[in-house]
Motif scaffolding. Structure first.
Motif, PDB file in Angstrom:
ATOM      1  N   LYS A  20      14.792 -20.362  11.360  1.00  0.00           N
ATOM      2  CA  LYS A  20      15.076 -21.630  10.686  1.00  0.00           C
ATOM      3  C   LYS A  20      14.538 -21.608   9.255  1.00  0.00           C
ATOM      4  CE  LYS A  20      14.922 -24.468  14.875  1.00  0.00           C
ATOM      5  NZ  LYS A  20      14.116 -25.454  15.636  1.00  0.00           N
ATOM      6  N   ALA A  21      13.320 -21.099   9.097  1.00  0.00           N
ATOM      7  CA  ALA A  21      12.699 -21.063   7.780  1.00  0.00           C
ATOM      8  C   ALA A  21      13.429 -20.098   6.847  1.00  0.00           C
ATOM      9  CB  ALA A  21      11.227 -20.659   7.901  1.00  0.00           C
ATOM     10  N   VAL A  22      13.816 -18.942   7.367  1.00  0.00           N
ATOM     11  CA  VAL A  22      14.527 -17.952   6.556  1.00  0.00           C
ATOM     12  C   VAL A  22      15.913 -18.474   6.176  1.00  0.00           C
ATOM     13  CG1 VAL A  22      15.504 -15.627   6.534  1.00  0.00           C
ATOM     14  CG2 VAL A  22      13.245 -16.010   7.538  1.00  0.00           C
ATOM     15  N   ALA A  23      16.562 -19.145   7.109  1.00  0.00           N
ATOM     16  CA  ALA A  23      17.882 -19.723   6.826  1.00  0.00           C
ATOM     17  C   ALA A  23      17.796 -20.693   5.655  1.00  0.00           C
ATOM     18  CB  ALA A  23      18.420 -20.429   8.062  1.00  0.00           C
ATOM     19  N   LYS A  24      16.744 -21.496   5.636  1.00  0.00           N
ATOM     20  CA  LYS A  24      16.555 -22.458   4.545  1.00  0.00           C
ATOM     21  C   LYS A  24      16.327 -21.746   3.230  1.00  0.00           C
ATOM     22  CE  LYS A  24      13.904 -26.607   3.375  1.00  0.00           C
ATOM     23  NZ  LYS A  24      12.817 -27.520   3.812  1.00  0.00           N
ATOM     24  N   GLU A  25      15.531 -20.687   3.261  1.00  0.00           N
ATOM     25  CA  GLU A  25      15.238 -19.914   2.050  1.00  0.00           C
ATOM     26  C   GLU A  25      16.491 -19.233   1.514  1.00  0.00           C
ATOM     27  OE1 GLU A  25      12.473 -19.243   0.191  1.00  0.00           O
ATOM     28  OE2 GLU A  25      11.233 -20.673   1.298  1.00  0.00           O
ATOM     29  N   MET A  26      17.335 -18.764   2.416  1.00  0.00           N
ATOM     30  CA  MET A  26      18.517 -17.988   2.026  1.00  0.00           C
ATOM     31  C   MET A  26      19.798 -18.817   1.957  1.00  0.00           C
ATOM     32  SD  MET A  26      17.594 -14.831   1.511  1.00  0.00           S
ATOM     33  CE  MET A  26      19.204 -14.038   1.564  1.00  0.00           C
ATOM     34  N   ASN A  27      19.687 -20.113   2.237  1.00  0.00           N
ATOM     35  CA  ASN A  27      20.851 -20.995   2.246  1.00  0.00           C
ATOM     36  C   ASN A  27      21.900 -20.515   3.252  1.00  0.00           C
ATOM     37  OD1 ASN A  27      22.235 -23.318   1.406  1.00  0.00           O
ATOM     38  ND2 ASN A  27      23.433 -22.169  -0.100  1.00  0.00           N
ATOM     39  N   LEU A  28      21.422 -20.143   4.443  1.00  0.00           N
ATOM     40  CA  LEU A  28      22.297 -19.723   5.537  1.00  0.00           C
ATOM     41  C   LEU A  28      22.312 -20.808   6.611  1.00  0.00           C
ATOM     42  CD1 LEU A  28      20.971 -16.056   6.013  1.00  0.00           C
ATOM     43  CD2 LEU A  28      23.059 -16.735   4.807  1.00  0.00           C
ATOM     44  N   ILE A  29      23.352 -20.832   7.414  1.00  0.00           N
ATOM     45  CA  ILE A  29      23.395 -21.731   8.560  1.00  0.00           C
ATOM     46  C   ILE A  29      22.622 -21.080   9.707  1.00  0.00           C
ATOM     47  CG2 ILE A  29      24.869 -22.789  10.306  1.00  0.00           C
ATOM     48  CD1 ILE A  29      25.054 -24.127   7.600  1.00  0.00           C
ATOM     49  N   GLY A  73      21.675 -31.870   8.220  1.00  0.00           N
ATOM     50  CA  GLY A  73      21.044 -30.565   8.098  1.00  0.00           C
ATOM     51  C   GLY A  73      20.338 -30.087   9.347  1.00  0.00           C
ATOM     52  N   ILE A  74      20.440 -30.825  10.442  1.00  0.00           N
ATOM     53  CA  ILE A  74      19.773 -30.461  11.690  1.00  0.00           C
ATOM     54  C   ILE A  74      20.816 -30.087  12.735  1.00  0.00           C
ATOM     55  CG2 ILE A  74      18.293 -31.262  13.577  1.00  0.00           C
ATOM     56  CD1 ILE A  74      16.988 -33.169  11.587  1.00  0.00           C
ATOM     57  N   GLN A  75      20.591 -28.959  13.410  1.00  0.00           N
ATOM     58  CA  GLN A  75      21.508 -28.546  14.459  1.00  0.00           C
ATOM     59  C   GLN A  75      21.340 -29.442  15.684  1.00  0.00           C
ATOM     60  OE1 GLN A  75      22.374 -24.266  16.053  1.00  0.00           O
ATOM     61  NE2 GLN A  75      20.783 -25.105  17.336  1.00  0.00           N
ATOM     62  N   VAL A  76      22.440 -29.994  16.145  1.00  0.00           N
ATOM     63  CA  VAL A  76      22.409 -30.852  17.322  1.00  0.00           C
ATOM     64  C   VAL A  76      23.304 -30.233  18.398  1.00  0.00           C
ATOM     65  CG1 VAL A  76      22.859 -33.152  18.252  1.00  0.00           C
ATOM     66  CG2 VAL A  76      22.071 -32.899  15.880  1.00  0.00           C
ATOM     67  N   VAL A  77      22.745 -30.065  19.585  1.00  0.00           N
ATOM     68  CA  VAL A  77      23.496 -29.509  20.710  1.00  0.00           C
ATOM     69  C   VAL A  77      23.917 -30.648  21.628  1.00  0.00           C
ATOM     70  CG1 VAL A  77      23.438 -27.921  22.667  1.00  0.00           C
ATOM     71  CG2 VAL A  77      22.182 -27.370  20.575  1.00  0.00           C
TER      72      VAL A  77
END
Length: 226
Positions: A20-29, A73-77
């Motif tokens: 989650k943290a890396v995704a935010k840093e890299m602008n990835l989903i 911006g939050i994944q919801v299942v």
């Protein structure tokens, strides 16, 4: 073509937190694949399915509609239309997911969704078989691990911080049992992909792990862009 990062590793390695943290840093989903399997396990528990009976699991799995989308911006299942995020991280659901996820019919449905997501989205996925089965063509594969003692202590601290009574040795035994099941299951066992980068976090804190994985992602992305 999309840019994909696959992170695999055993239970308690911190894959989701770091991804989650890396995704935010890299602008990835960020795609939490484990949450999909946990949603299926939650459905089985709610339906009172005998988890020792694969036929019951197979019969019920087709009746569970599992979808995923991002809200603010939050994944919801969603499980049959219900937001089940609050129920997915319990020990009971985690144990159940380790039993139900190897069932071929369960995996086929969820893997198909994972592949569809990755095909059209720059994303990072974590799980047990992402680099080996779900995204074998990912531009970066990482195998994230730590000793069972370290993983158990992290989980223990997390539960204690929430005020939940727990036993360190029981948590460690549970983690080791899940490791064995995941590594020895017949279909898509947990293992390090041949081209995956091994990152052992036993002696690293959270920020150090995030920094290292972000560095690897930037390096892979630059190489991919040519």
């Amino acid at each position: 073509m999309s840019f994909n990062v696959a992170i695999d590793g055993p239970a308690g390695a911190g894959k989701s937190t770091v991804a989650k943290a890396v995704a935010k840093e890299m602008n990835l989903i960020y795609v939490d694949t484990g949450a999909m399997y946990r949603a299926m396990a939650l459905y089985m528990l709610r339906e009172g399915v005998n988890l020792k009976n694969p036929e019951e699991i197979i019969e019920k799995c087709g009746k569970a509609e599992i979808t995923m989308r991002y809200e603010n911006g939050i994944q919801v299942v969603f499980l049959n239309g219900e937001n089940v995020n609050p129920y997915l991280r319990t020990e009971e659901v985690g144990e159940a997911a380790s039993i139900t996820s190897p069932v071929p019919q369960v995996r086929e449905n969820i893997v198909r969704l994972q592949k569809e997501l990755a095909a059209g989205t720059d994303c990072i996925m974590d799980g047990r078989d992402i680099g080996t089965c779900v995204l074998p063509g990912a531009q970066l594969k990482i195998y994230l691990t730590a000793s069972s003692q370290v993983r158990a202590k992290r989980r223990y601290d997390e539960l204690m911080a929430k005020g939940e009574a727990c036993d360190l040795e029981l948590i460690k035994a549970g983690i080791e049992e899940r490791d064995y099941r995941d590594m020895h299951r017949e279909m898509s066992p947990l293992k390090q992909a041949e081209d995956a980068v091994l990152v052992d976090t036993s002696e690293m804190d959270r920020d150090e792990v995030i920094s290292e994985l972000t560095r690897l992602c930037r390096q892979a992305f630059a190489s991919w862009k040519g």
